[in-house]
Design a protein around this motif. Sequence first.
Motif, PDB file in Angstrom:
ATOM      1  N   ARG A 127       9.311 -82.879  42.621  1.00 21.85           N
ATOM      2  CA  ARG A 127      10.139 -82.099  43.536  1.00 21.85           C
ATOM      3  C   ARG A 127      11.607 -82.252  43.127  1.00 21.85           C
ATOM      4  NH1 ARG A 127       9.056 -85.416  48.451  1.00 21.85           N
ATOM      5  NH2 ARG A 127       8.540 -86.915  46.813  1.00 21.85           N
ATOM      6  N   SER A 216       8.633 -78.230  41.407  1.00 18.86           N
ATOM      7  CA  SER A 216       8.922 -77.528  42.661  1.00 18.86           C
ATOM      8  C   SER A 216      10.415 -77.669  42.942  1.00 18.86           C
ATOM      9  CB  SER A 216       8.112 -78.130  43.813  1.00 18.86           C
ATOM     10  OG  SER A 216       6.732 -78.104  43.535  1.00 18.86           O
ATOM     11  N   THR A 279       6.814 -74.035  40.956  1.00 23.95           N
ATOM     12  CA  THR A 279       5.493 -73.987  41.570  1.00 23.95           C
ATOM     13  C   THR A 279       5.459 -74.798  42.864  1.00 23.95           C
ATOM     14  OG1 THR A 279       4.753 -75.910  40.295  1.00 23.95           O
ATOM     15  CG2 THR A 279       4.405 -73.749  39.304  1.00 23.95           C
ATOM     16  N   GLU A 280       4.551 -74.426  43.745  1.00 23.37           N
ATOM     17  CA  GLU A 280       4.317 -75.136  45.002  1.00 23.37           C
ATOM     18  C   GLU A 280       5.597 -75.305  45.821  1.00 23.37           C
ATOM     19  OE1 GLU A 280       2.220 -78.784  44.335  1.00 23.37           O
ATOM     20  OE2 GLU A 280       0.627 -77.816  43.195  1.00 23.37           O
ATOM     21  N   THR A 281       6.458 -74.289  45.774  1.00 22.89           N
ATOM     22  CA  THR A 281       7.731 -74.407  46.481  1.00 22.89           C
ATOM     23  C   THR A 281       7.568 -74.250  47.993  1.00 22.89           C
ATOM     24  OG1 THR A 281       8.135 -72.050  46.056  1.00 22.89           O
ATOM     25  CG2 THR A 281       9.100 -73.640  44.512  1.00 22.89           C
TER      26      THR A 281
END
Length: 292
Positions: A127, A216, A279-281
């Motif tokens: 992250r 992310s 991705t996967e934000t």
Amino acid sequence: MATGRAIHIGLNAVSSDHYSGWSGELTACEFDANDMELLAEAQGFETSKLLTSDATRQNFESAMEEASGSLVDGDFCLITYSGHGGVLPDLNADEDDGQDETWCLFDGQLVDDELYNLLAQFRSGVRVAVLSDSCHSGTVLKDQMLAEESPSLSEVRTGSLLGSARAARVRWASHFAYRAMPSPVAARVYMANKREYDKILTNKELGGAQERVVASCLLISGCQDNQLSGDGTFNGVFTARLKSVWNGGKFKGDYRSFVKTIVHGMPADQTPNLFAVGTETTAFASQSPFVV
């Protein structure tokens, strides 16, 4: 257990040698970096800090490379920047407005495409939160806005988010300095360093860097691309408001509600925003801010 790394950048001036005689003095950027470092330390981050003359392109790139090389799935990198924002001509046709936004580091501008390239070095599952208290910062990371939850500039201008906050907005004085390189200076700096910048601006690999980001990544910006961020005595306007909302860690909510609350007390002509890339934000944006 997850690891948190934080990099804090604050520039109260830049090198007049590179910036064609302009040193861009500001007041509160080093205060911002110091205060954000304290926030990060309280959250368990390992921190590093680059202030004014230490905030060079090389030092920032080295700090980013060190962080991306050490962090793995589940870890967290927090990056905060306070200083001038600038613009350069878009020479690889990836900008709707024909300009690349920049951070004015001490010895040269860092183009938004270069920041993407550094973010592309982070592993999947990491992250990364980037806080940019600078002018033209709305899409320094420019992919998709979390529009379903994040307030837009039009909402603020039409007053749907003003309500009881109108008085709070009016109380902000409009007589502070702004964190923007003046247009004549921007033109001079580009022409004086054209060969150096054109190598960056025409680099096709850099132009596609955002597509290679697998971490992310969230950006909380101090303003929109077409707005200016206010400096202050002890903090920038955006950082001061962020600190007030954070309230020593008492804030309860996710990144979306965090930004909404920040916007609710900002001047009407300075609208922070929340953007995402990688991705996967959506899952990241649903987490509590600054939790390692």
